[in-house]
Design an enzyme around this catalytic site. Structure first.
Site, PDB file in Angstrom:
ATOM      1  N   ARG A 147       0.853  -1.189   0.000  1.00 48.58           N
ATOM      2  CA  ARG A 147       0.000   0.000   0.000  1.00 48.58           C
ATOM      3  C   ARG A 147       0.883   1.230   0.000  1.00 48.58           C
ATOM      4  O   ARG A 147       1.935   1.235   0.650  1.00 48.58           O
ATOM      5  CB  ARG A 147      -0.871   0.051   1.266  1.00 48.58           C
ATOM      6  CG  ARG A 147      -2.147  -0.737   1.188  1.00 48.58           C
ATOM      7  CD  ARG A 147      -3.174  -0.086   0.254  1.00 48.58           C
ATOM      8  NE  ARG A 147      -4.389  -0.882   0.151  1.00 48.58           N
ATOM      9  CZ  ARG A 147      -4.594  -1.880  -0.701  1.00 48.58           C
ATOM     10  NH1 ARG A 147      -3.667  -2.230  -1.546  1.00 48.58           N
ATOM     11  NH2 ARG A 147      -5.747  -2.536  -0.718  1.00 48.58           N
TER      12      ARG A 147
ATOM     13  N   GLU B 120      -2.883   7.865  -4.356  1.00 51.27           N
ATOM     14  CA  GLU B 120      -3.444   7.311  -5.598  1.00 51.27           C
ATOM     15  C   GLU B 120      -4.851   7.874  -5.768  1.00 51.27           C
ATOM     16  O   GLU B 120      -5.545   8.057  -4.771  1.00 51.27           O
ATOM     17  CB  GLU B 120      -3.510   5.785  -5.505  1.00 51.27           C
ATOM     18  CG  GLU B 120      -2.155   5.099  -5.594  1.00 51.27           C
ATOM     19  CD  GLU B 120      -2.286   3.580  -5.514  1.00 51.27           C
ATOM     20  OE1 GLU B 120      -3.321   3.029  -5.934  1.00 51.27           O
ATOM     21  OE2 GLU B 120      -1.348   2.957  -4.991  1.00 51.27           O
TER      22      GLU B 120
ATOM     23  N   HIS C 119      -0.508   0.124  -9.779  1.00 49.98           N
ATOM     24  CA  HIS C 119      -1.308  -0.704  -8.850  1.00 49.98           C
ATOM     25  C   HIS C 119      -1.972  -1.880  -9.598  1.00 49.98           C
ATOM     26  O   HIS C 119      -3.200  -2.014  -9.606  1.00 49.98           O
ATOM     27  CB  HIS C 119      -2.371   0.162  -8.143  1.00 49.98           C
ATOM     28  CG  HIS C 119      -2.844  -0.450  -6.858  1.00 49.98           C
ATOM     29  ND1 HIS C 119      -3.241   0.281  -5.774  1.00 49.98           N
ATOM     30  CD2 HIS C 119      -2.990  -1.755  -6.480  1.00 49.98           C
ATOM     31  CE1 HIS C 119      -3.612  -0.522  -4.795  1.00 49.98           C
ATOM     32  NE2 HIS C 119      -3.464  -1.773  -5.203  1.00 49.98           N
TER      33      HIS C 119
HETATM   34  P1  NAD Z   1      -2.110 -10.940   4.997  1.00 49.99           P
HETATM   35  O1  NAD Z   1      -3.068 -10.404   5.977  1.00 49.99           O
HETATM   36  O2  NAD Z   1      -2.203 -12.382   4.597  1.00 49.99           O
HETATM   37  O3  NAD Z   1      -0.608 -10.683   5.508  1.00 49.99           O
HETATM   38  C1  NAD Z   1      -0.171  -9.457   6.028  1.00 49.99           C
HETATM   39  C2  NAD Z   1       0.848  -9.774   7.108  1.00 49.99           C
HETATM   40  O4  NAD Z   1       1.460  -8.566   7.524  1.00 49.99           O
HETATM   41  C3  NAD Z   1       0.244 -10.423   8.370  1.00 49.99           C
HETATM   42  O5  NAD Z   1       0.905 -11.643   8.645  1.00 49.99           O
HETATM   43  C4  NAD Z   1       0.480  -9.375   9.463  1.00 49.99           C
HETATM   44  O6  NAD Z   1       0.719  -9.949  10.726  1.00 49.99           O
HETATM   45  C5  NAD Z   1       1.695  -8.657   8.932  1.00 49.99           C
HETATM   46  N1  NAD Z   1       1.894  -7.305   9.447  1.00 49.99           N
HETATM   47  C6  NAD Z   1       0.995  -6.321   9.630  1.00 49.99           C
HETATM   48  N2  NAD Z   1       1.602  -5.197  10.064  1.00 49.99           N
HETATM   49  C7  NAD Z   1       2.929  -5.486  10.160  1.00 49.99           C
HETATM   50  C8  NAD Z   1       4.070  -4.752  10.547  1.00 49.99           C
HETATM   51  N3  NAD Z   1       3.975  -3.467  10.919  1.00 49.99           N
HETATM   52  N4  NAD Z   1       5.265  -5.375  10.537  1.00 49.99           N
HETATM   53  C9  NAD Z   1       5.367  -6.676  10.177  1.00 49.99           C
HETATM   54  N5  NAD Z   1       4.335  -7.433   9.800  1.00 49.99           N
HETATM   55  C10 NAD Z   1       3.114  -6.832   9.774  1.00 49.99           C
HETATM   56  O7  NAD Z   1      -2.223 -10.026   3.702  1.00 49.99           O
HETATM   57  P2  NAD Z   1      -1.755 -10.366   2.218  1.00 49.99           P
HETATM   58  O8  NAD Z   1      -2.845 -11.072   1.488  1.00 49.99           O
HETATM   59  O9  NAD Z   1      -0.399 -10.966   2.251  1.00 49.99           O
HETATM   60  O10 NAD Z   1      -1.685  -8.886   1.623  1.00 49.99           O
HETATM   61  C11 NAD Z   1      -0.770  -7.924   2.123  1.00 49.99           C
HETATM   62  C12 NAD Z   1      -1.114  -6.561   1.591  1.00 49.99           C
HETATM   63  O11 NAD Z   1      -0.865  -6.530   0.188  1.00 49.99           O
HETATM   64  C13 NAD Z   1      -2.609  -6.213   1.650  1.00 49.99           C
HETATM   65  O12 NAD Z   1      -3.008  -5.741   2.878  1.00 49.99           O
HETATM   66  C14 NAD Z   1      -2.761  -5.185   0.581  1.00 49.99           C
HETATM   67  O13 NAD Z   1      -2.565  -3.919   1.151  1.00 49.99           O
HETATM   68  C15 NAD Z   1      -1.641  -5.502  -0.384  1.00 49.99           C
HETATM   69  N6  NAD Z   1      -2.133  -5.935  -1.697  1.00 49.99           N
HETATM   70  C16 NAD Z   1      -1.737  -5.231  -2.783  1.00 49.99           C
HETATM   71  C17 NAD Z   1      -2.170  -5.619  -4.043  1.00 49.99           C
HETATM   72  C18 NAD Z   1      -1.725  -4.874  -5.263  1.00 49.99           C
HETATM   73  O14 NAD Z   1      -2.479  -4.810  -6.236  1.00 49.99           O
HETATM   74  N7  NAD Z   1      -0.533  -4.325  -5.282  1.00 49.99           N
HETATM   75  C19 NAD Z   1      -3.039  -6.704  -4.190  1.00 49.99           C
HETATM   76  C20 NAD Z   1      -3.408  -7.414  -3.059  1.00 49.99           C
HETATM   77  C21 NAD Z   1      -2.941  -7.003  -1.809  1.00 49.99           C
END
Ligand code: NAD
Length: 318
Positions: free
Chosen positions: A246, A275, A293
């Site tokens: 993000r 964005e 994105h």
């Molecule tokens: P998820 O919930 O499976 O994993 C996120 C992990 O981050 C969790 O294990 C959580 O404990 C950890 N976390 C949270 N805050 C933290 C911190 N400060 N330090 C260390 N670890 C931390 O989520 P996911 O499915 O892996 O997705 C991750 C992120 O990717 C989403 O939240 C979204 O913002 C982003 N995303 C982006 C796109 C894109 O188009 N670029 C698409 C999908 C998701």
């Protein structure tokens, strides 16, 4: 019953909903007209990706609306708790796009290691007159094999990325704010599997030992950045950083400073502050490879998302 897929939905999702008697509208209604449109069309389910915001105003003023669906992971564009308090069903498709985001990160890691993001732009204009100059300019590439990738946030996408990186011969270390299972299962095309343990790390160790750092945490509840000037100061010289999580998870000023003073070699960004109008100086920086994105934007992920959302809607109204 009318379903408004305001940021689009795959044809497979439309077909599934139509078979169950729903009418799917794929018109993109501007944010400021959404309340009127939902009320005029009696929309019962609103589907969004990251562009459309579903805030209290929509939830309070659209009595026909019973379901809000987010195609993808992060629900920071929806007032989820408020909607649920008001009796609406809110759901997303958390696992559908992990593979696609991980593959985008791999393309970005290769791209910022071999400068293809810049070479691809220069070759059409200058390749026929300055071939030798460009060959020299882009001749200091590095391989991924043998390098250490630090993954911050070891959830679905972080784990998916680890599988690809291990396949490329990278040493993967991972940090998460919660304890996690560090064994991941690699699945091959013939169905065979191999379990591999990823090294667990604290944040400081990861920052100071990684050649590549990729961030996969959600937007933090207080909106704070996970990577600031302080964390960048702890990184190895010439580190390469990727953010497909993000905008705001990396402080963009700190990133630019690190790139400009040579601490960071290159960065790849799929997500940005503010964005859909990211900073021009971020987009034009020669050391930043950027994409708009598109982490989840593959045919396969969109099919999985569309079908999953269709199932959620059908269950909600049956
Ligand atoms: P998820 O919930 O499976 O994993 C996120 C992990 O981050 C969790 O294990 C959580 O404990 C950890 N976390 C949270 N805050 C933290 C911190 N400060 N330090 C260390 N670890 C931390 O989520 P996911 O499915 O892996 O997705 C991750 C992120 O990717 C989403 O939240 C979204 O913002 C982003 N995303 C982006 C796109 C894109 O188009 N670029 C698409 C999908 C998701």
């Amino acid at each position: 019953m009318n379903v408004l897929a305001n940021d689009g939905i795959s044809q497979s999702g439309i077909d599934k909903l139509q078979k169950s008697g729903f009418n799917v509208i794929t018109t993109n209604v501007p944010q400021e007209n959404l309340i009127d449109y939902i009320n005029k069309e009696g929309v019962v389910a609103l589907l969004v990706r990251s562009a459309t915001k579903v805030r209290k105003d929509i939830i309070d003023n659209c009595p026909t609306l019973k379901f809000i669906g987010r195609g993808g992971v992060g629900m920071d564009n929806i007032d989820v708790e408020y909607a649920r308090e008001k009796g609406l069903t809110v759901s997303n498709t958390p696992a559908a796009s992990s593979q696609s985001v991980a593959e985008l990160v791999m393309t970005q890691m290769f791209s910022i290691s071999r400068f293809t993001f810049n070479a691809n732009k220069e070759m059409p204009n200058n390749g026929h007159t300055e071939f030798k100059k460009l060959k020299k300019k882009y001749s200091k590439g590095v391989e991924l094999r043998g390098k250490t990738l630090g993954i911050i946030g070891f959830g679905r996408i972080g784990q998916s990325l680890a599988k690809y990186a291990i396949g490329c011969g990278m040493n993967v270390i991972a940090y998460d704010k919660f304890d996690f299972n560090n064994t991941i299962t690699l699945t091959f095309a013939n169905g065979s599997t191999v379990d591999v343990a990823v090294e667990k790390s604290d944040l400081n160790n990861l920052l100071s030992n990684s050649d590549f750092i990729s961030i996969h945490v959600p937007m933090q509840e207080d909106g704070s950045a996970v990577i600031t000037e302080k964390e960048i100061g702890l990184m190895k010289d010439n580190v390469r950083i990727i953010n497909a999580a993000r905008g705001g998870v990396i402080n963009e000023n700190a990133l630019l400073k690190g790139l400009n003073n040579g601490k960071i070699a290159y960065a790849a960004l799929d997500v940005f502050d503010n964005e859909p109008a990211p900073r021009a100086d971020v987009l034009s920086n020669e050391k930043i490879a950027s994409t708009p994105h598109i982490g989840a934007a593959t045919v396969e992920a969109q099919d999985r998302i569309g079908l999953e959302l269709a199932d959620h809607i059908i269950n909600c109204f049956s």
